[in-house]
Write an enzyme that holds these catalytic residues in place. Structure first.
Site, PDB file in Angstrom:
ATOM      1  N   ASP A 170      14.636  32.345  18.545  1.00 37.34           N
ATOM      2  CA  ASP A 170      14.605  33.707  17.739  1.00 37.34           C
ATOM      3  C   ASP A 170      15.891  34.328  17.559  1.00 37.34           C
ATOM      4  O   ASP A 170      16.634  34.363  18.517  1.00 37.34           O
ATOM      5  CB  ASP A 170      13.719  34.771  19.248  1.00 37.34           C
ATOM      6  CG  ASP A 170      13.633  36.038  18.605  1.00 37.34           C
ATOM      7  OD1 ASP A 170      14.077  36.341  17.498  1.00 37.34           O
ATOM      8  OD2 ASP A 170      12.811  36.638  19.211  1.00 37.34           O
TER       9      ASP A 170
ATOM     10  N   ASP B  74      12.002  34.833  11.562  1.00 36.61           N
ATOM     11  CA  ASP B  74      13.209  34.562  12.537  1.00 36.61           C
ATOM     12  C   ASP B  74      12.890  33.938  13.865  1.00 36.61           C
ATOM     13  O   ASP B  74      13.486  33.758  14.607  1.00 36.61           O
ATOM     14  CB  ASP B  74      13.781  35.733  12.798  1.00 36.61           C
ATOM     15  CG  ASP B  74      13.188  36.600  14.064  1.00 36.61           C
ATOM     16  OD1 ASP B  74      12.079  36.372  14.191  1.00 36.61           O
ATOM     17  OD2 ASP B  74      14.184  37.417  14.605  1.00 36.61           O
ATOM     18  N   GLU B  75      11.661  33.120  13.803  1.00 35.93           N
ATOM     19  CA  GLU B  75      11.350  32.333  15.010  1.00 35.93           C
ATOM     20  C   GLU B  75      10.737  30.972  14.855  1.00 35.93           C
ATOM     21  O   GLU B  75      10.074  30.885  13.821  1.00 35.93           O
ATOM     22  CB  GLU B  75      10.279  33.167  15.764  1.00 35.93           C
ATOM     23  CG  GLU B  75      10.513  34.100  16.766  1.00 35.93           C
ATOM     24  CD  GLU B  75       9.463  35.076  17.319  1.00 35.93           C
ATOM     25  OE1 GLU B  75       8.371  34.298  17.930  1.00 35.93           O
ATOM     26  OE2 GLU B  75       9.413  36.041  17.331  1.00 35.93           O
TER      27      GLU B  75
HETATM   28  P1  TTP Z   1      12.268  40.348  15.931  1.00 34.32           P
HETATM   29  O1  TTP Z   1      12.651  39.053  16.391  1.00 34.32           O
HETATM   30  O2  TTP Z   1      10.851  40.983  17.013  1.00 34.32           O
HETATM   31  O3  TTP Z   1      13.544  41.460  16.343  1.00 34.32           O
HETATM   32  P2  TTP Z   1      14.729  41.240  15.932  1.00 34.32           P
HETATM   33  O4  TTP Z   1      15.018  39.825  15.486  1.00 34.32           O
HETATM   34  O5  TTP Z   1      15.280  42.516  15.169  1.00 34.32           O
HETATM   35  O6  TTP Z   1      15.367  41.766  17.314  1.00 34.32           O
HETATM   36  P3  TTP Z   1      15.507  40.624  18.741  1.00 34.32           P
HETATM   37  O7  TTP Z   1      16.815  40.305  18.912  1.00 34.32           O
HETATM   38  O8  TTP Z   1      14.947  41.404  19.699  1.00 34.32           O
HETATM   39  O9  TTP Z   1      14.924  39.441  18.400  1.00 34.32           O
HETATM   40  O10 TTP Z   1      11.646  40.571  14.495  1.00 34.32           O
HETATM   41  C1  TTP Z   1      12.489  39.776  13.402  1.00 34.32           C
HETATM   42  C2  TTP Z   1      12.482  40.645  12.233  1.00 34.32           C
HETATM   43  O11 TTP Z   1      11.362  41.291  11.882  1.00 34.32           O
HETATM   44  C3  TTP Z   1      13.435  41.987  12.392  1.00 34.32           C
HETATM   45  O12 TTP Z   1      14.588  41.629  12.307  1.00 34.32           O
HETATM   46  C4  TTP Z   1      12.865  42.896  11.597  1.00 34.32           C
HETATM   47  C5  TTP Z   1      11.611  42.512  11.342  1.00 34.32           C
HETATM   48  N1  TTP Z   1      10.604  43.454  12.185  1.00 34.32           N
HETATM   49  C6  TTP Z   1      10.130  44.485  11.280  1.00 34.32           C
HETATM   50  O13 TTP Z   1      10.488  44.781  10.136  1.00 34.32           O
HETATM   51  N2  TTP Z   1       9.146  45.571  12.067  1.00 34.32           N
HETATM   52  C7  TTP Z   1       8.897  45.494  13.400  1.00 34.32           C
HETATM   53  O14 TTP Z   1       8.094  46.093  13.990  1.00 34.32           O
HETATM   54  C8  TTP Z   1       9.537  44.279  13.961  1.00 34.32           C
HETATM   55  C9  TTP Z   1       9.284  44.019  15.365  1.00 34.32           C
HETATM   56  C10 TTP Z   1      10.261  43.250  13.319  1.00 34.32           C
HETATM   57 MG    MG Z   2      14.449  38.304  16.562  1.00 36.98          MG
END
Ligand code: TTP
Ligand code: MG
Length: 369
Positions: free
Chosen positions: A10, A110-111
């Protein structure tokens, strides 16, 4: 099923980290990436924020105005989302990840899950080395950090990846699964949202360990057979979902021949809407959402014309689909002199609507076998 080693990678604060990469001078400031709704200057929601901003309580989903309040008098950076830029970076990283997997499954921008059982010979020491190599490669070639969870299945890998962030690496070996899960809040399990969490609290279930010890029949009474069984198995770290490449169709389309050649918008629209209904029912069946809508017009002379519109975010409803088709047709017919012989509608840039729904459904299909 024999023992597997599964990784979940992730990317950390992904959209905000992409912005930091583009402009390193903002790196030490709170960075907030926003979806502006356009109604007023600051209306809209936070898409994500870097970890500096998170220390002030700024996180995904909160109103931009609230984020501004939390960062009042702080030198913070607010930026609009630039999905295309993030998608480009995501594509490159996914290419890297794919090379390290026996089986590969991207689950979001992103996963991704990697089944690495064969190449690590089922050895956690080797899996740890592999995860370190992956982290280094993403950092060296794409200048981004990520968090990796490694475990015997997707469920554990996912929770492990969330366990330590950012730039984390968490391994959970099969004999550590139960103790790893036992003290975690139930919210950490995929499928436990705010409502379920509340319900579980009324049963005095707060941790995954408590959930595992709870009578499965009672869980089934409260949540139904599907969910009750899923929660019970999940709390014990049981998950047989394979890591598998998504084979989503590129597009779904329908085309039909008009009774006679015409440039009458009303006639063409009537037919197009029927086609929209058909395409939409396929989307529903397969749990897909779309980002692009196209019309195809085959002229009397058999020349093919098409027009498309792509949205920034995926859409799931029929109304938007039909409205877009109407707009595209109106514009096309007003600009050209073509008589339509056949007419088609298409959606593309498809993705899965509900990750969880699929996981749950196939999980129960599996339990029925
Ligand atoms: P995530 O992987 O949930 O969050 P993240 O990468 O920003 O943070 P983390 O370090 O905790 O992994 O989500 C990936 C992307 O998806 C995030 O950068 C932006 C988008 N996103 C939204 O637009 N709205 C949301 O509510 C979430 C959870 C994510
Ligand atoms: Mg992320």
């Amino acid at each position: 099923m024999k023992e597997r080693i599964v990784m979940l990678i992730d990317l950390d604060y992904f959209f905000a980290q992409c912005e930091e990469r583009r402009n390193p001078s903002i790196k030490n400031k709170p960075v907030v990436v926003c979806v502006y709704s356009g109604r007023t200057e600051d209306s809209g929601a936070v898409s994500t924020a870097n970890y500096t901003a998170r220390r002030y309580g700024v996180k995904s989903g909160i109103p931009i105005l609230l984020a501004k309040q939390k960062l009042k008098d702080i030198d913070a950076v607010f930026l609009p989302v630039d999905k295309e830029f993030y998608r480009e970076i995501s594509d490159k990283i996914m290419e890297i990840l794919r090379r390290y997997a026996d089986y590969f499954e991207q689950v979001g921008i992103d996963e991704a899950y990697l089944d690495v059982t064969q190449r690590t010979k089922g050895n956690y020491h080797e899996a740890k080395e592999l995860a370190t190599i992956i982290k280094d490669e993403i950092l060296t070639h794409q200048d981004l950090t990520c968090s990796i969870g490694v475990g015997p299945n997707k469920l554990i890998a996912k929770i492990a990846a969330d366990f330590q962030k950012p730039d984390g690496l968490t391994l959970v070996k099969p004999n550590e699964v139960v103790s790893f899960l036992s003290n975690l809040p139930v919210r950490r399990l995929v499928g436990v949202g705010r409502k379920t969490d509340k319900k579980l609290k009324t049963l005095e279930i707060r941790t995954v360990g408590q959930l595992g010890n709870f009578d499965v029949q009672k869980l089934i009474e409260v949540f139904g057979k599907k969910l009750g069984t899923y929660f019970h198995n999940a709390s014990l770290g049981i998950d047989e979902e394979p890591v598998q490449e998504r084979n989503e169709p590129e597009s779904v389309s329908r085309i039909s021949t008009l009774k006679k050649n015409t440039k009458d918008l009303a006639i063409i629209l009537d037919e197009s809407y029927l086609l929209c209904d058909e395409v939409y029912s396929v989307l529903l069946q397969r749990g897909l959402i779309y980002r692009s809508v196209s019309i195809i017009i085959i002229a009397g002379n058999l020349r093919v014309h098409s027009r498309s519109k792509t949205f920034e975010n995926p859409k799931s409803d029929l109304e938007v689909f039909k409205k877009t088709v109407k707009e595209l047709l109106e514009k096309f017919l007003s600009e050209s002199n073509v008589e339509a012989r056949r007419i088609g509608v298409k959606v593309s840039n498809l993705s899965k609507k509900e990750e969880l729904q699929k996981q749950l459904t196939s999980f129960f299909d599996f339990t029925k076998k």
